[in-house]
Every structure is written in structure tokens, then in C-alpha cells.
Design an enzyme around this catalytic site. Sequence first.
Site, PDB file in Angstrom:
ATOM      1  N   HIS A   1      47.297 -31.777  79.286  1.00  0.00           N
ATOM      2  CA  HIS A   1      46.186 -30.847  79.530  1.00  0.00           C
ATOM      3  C   HIS A   1      45.426 -31.339  80.762  1.00  0.00           C
ATOM      4  CE1 HIS A   1      45.840 -29.431  75.069  1.00  0.00           C
ATOM      5  NE2 HIS A   1      46.313 -28.436  75.796  1.00  0.00           N
TER       6      HIS A   1
ATOM      7  N   CYS B   1      37.986 -33.719  74.664  1.00  0.00           N
ATOM      8  CA  CYS B   1      38.745 -32.733  73.857  1.00  0.00           C
ATOM      9  C   CYS B   1      38.051 -32.426  72.539  1.00  0.00           C
ATOM     10  CB  CYS B   1      40.124 -33.221  73.446  1.00  0.00           C
ATOM     11  SG  CYS B   1      41.084 -34.069  74.605  1.00  0.00           S
TER      12      CYS B   1
HETATM   13  N1  ARG Z   1      47.164 -33.017  69.375  1.00  0.00           N
HETATM   14  C1  ARG Z   1      46.483 -32.093  70.240  1.00  0.00           C
HETATM   15  C2  ARG Z   1      47.504 -31.328  71.061  1.00  0.00           C
HETATM   16  O1  ARG Z   1      48.479 -31.917  71.461  1.00  0.00           O
HETATM   17  C3  ARG Z   1      45.523 -32.796  71.124  1.00  0.00           C
HETATM   18  C4  ARG Z   1      44.725 -31.871  71.980  1.00  0.00           C
HETATM   19  C5  ARG Z   1      43.801 -32.549  72.929  1.00  0.00           C
HETATM   20  N2  ARG Z   1      43.030 -31.603  73.622  1.00  0.00           N
HETATM   21  C6  ARG Z   1      42.757 -31.605  74.928  1.00  0.00           C
HETATM   22  N3  ARG Z   1      41.953 -30.704  75.384  1.00  0.00           N
HETATM   23  N4  ARG Z   1      43.318 -32.464  75.759  1.00  0.00           N
HETATM   24  O2  ARG Z   1      47.388 -30.150  71.296  1.00  0.00           O
END
Ligand code: ARG
Length: 264
Positions: free
Chosen positions: A164, A259
Site C-alpha cells: 500500500h 493503517c
Molecule cells: N492485513 C492487511 C492487508 O493486507 C493490512 C492492511 C494495512 N493497511 C494499510 N493501509 N497499509 O490488507
Amino acid sequence: MKRFLMCDPKFFEVCYVINPWMEGNLGKVNKELAKQQWQNLHNIVAGLAPVSLIEPVAGLPDMVFTANAGLVRGKEVIVSSFRHAERQPEAKFFEKFFSSQGYTVQHLQKETIFEGAGDALFDTRGRLWVGSGIRSEPRSMDEIMAVLDVEAHGLELVDPHWYHLDTAFCPLPEGQVIAYEKAFARTSVAALDDEFGASIIWVSEPDAKNFACNAISIDQRVIMHRASAELKFALAQRGFEVIEADVSEFIKAGGACKCLTLKI
Ligand code: ARG
């Protein structure tokens, strides 16, 4: 004043693998510790800005990562459309929350994958930076521009650890940013250099691995899991104070401080 949305980690766990951080961590979350760490982060944020909560839902362990609920601008929200089946059911709960709070709910095209503020971040000049390549699709950017009528720039993510945009890029006040170079395609590094120049703090690999870019920026405070002395110094020189909030249990799922929040 900006408000932050958080979700209690009542049902948080690592029970599937959708990013490299989750590998080897199935069932390994210390739930008591996760609860304490989340509460501590909540208290820090709540000391600086109002916090709203969304009710957690059983069976949706990643719902704690509210950054992925959608992209908010004013009272408008583009609700996410998740890549992985495991997270797709979260969308309707986030949508319900936003409708109940009086937001105008928007969607991208039916097939377009877009993971909200995980992959779309406004800088302090009001420009939107959209990450794609691993989760959100590049075409999400064109659709966002049409829906919100904003200027947007795409950044290509190339390493699944930095899946992300908010794991590798954090806009700060006055056009400053924190970023991790290896997360990005060369053309995107060049675009960042062009736009931000000397205002970019490029973090080291150890800082990146401690999710230093996944930081919550509130005025002159930058809240992150952990920062090296070098990074704290670089930020202090620019007038920022680092507040560390240990979120080790959430890093097992591939997420850290930023997050766990969404600016709404
Ligand atoms: N386990 C989640 C995923 O892989 C973690 C999300 C983390 N969120 C972020 N905005 N980086 O989707």
C-alpha cells in the site's frame, strides 16, 4: 478539525495471508498485547484530535485497518473495493458507517480495485497521490479524478512488502514527506524527487521495516511504530516531533500506526 476513525481490535488476528508480513504469523497475535497497543495508540491520537469508532465485526480481522475503508474528502467518500476476498465484506460495513454519518458515498467502477486511503494520500497542497501495482489498480486514479475532480499523481509500487502507498509514503505539513525509495518504480522515485526535492526524507531500510513511513501526521507530531535516532534527528531539524507507539502485534498483519486510522 480533522477527526480520525479507528476500529477496536476485538476480532483482530492473523488468520490468512494476503501480504508478506502475514507469512509465518498465522495465529501468532498476542491478543492482550494487541488490545493494549491499540488502546495506547488510540489515547495518543485522541489527545491530539477527535477519534470516532466503528463497531468491529466478527470474522473480519483486518477491519482494524480503517485506512482501507475508503478515500475521504470533506463529506464525500469513495468506498474501497478490496482485491482479496478475505477483506471484501468489510466494504459494506464501512459504507454503512459513512452513510450513517452523513457522508455522500461514492464508488468507482464495479470491477476497479481500490483500497482507499491505504493507496491514496493527499499532500498538504491538496494534490492526491495514488499508489498502484500491488493492491489498487492504476485505473482507480483516473476514476478518482473524475469523481472528486482533483489533481492526482500516480506512483507505482514494485515490492510486495510495500503493498500500500501508506507503507512507503507519508505526506507531512508544508510539503514535506517521508518515503522509502525501494518501494517505488524508478519513474515514481523520479516523480517524487521532481515534486518534493529536498523536502523528502528518504528513510533507511531498517526504518522502513519498522513502518516509519506508516505514520500519523498531526500538525508537528508524527506518530509511528519506531524511529531510528537518525530519522528522529532529520524530522526534528524540520520541526517535527516523533511520538513512538509500539504496534508490533499489528505489524504481524502488515500494518502499523497510520493503517489503524483514517482521517475523516
Ligand atoms: N492485513 C492487511 C492487508 O493486507 C493490512 C492492511 C494495512 N493497511 C494499510 N493501509 N497499509 O490488507
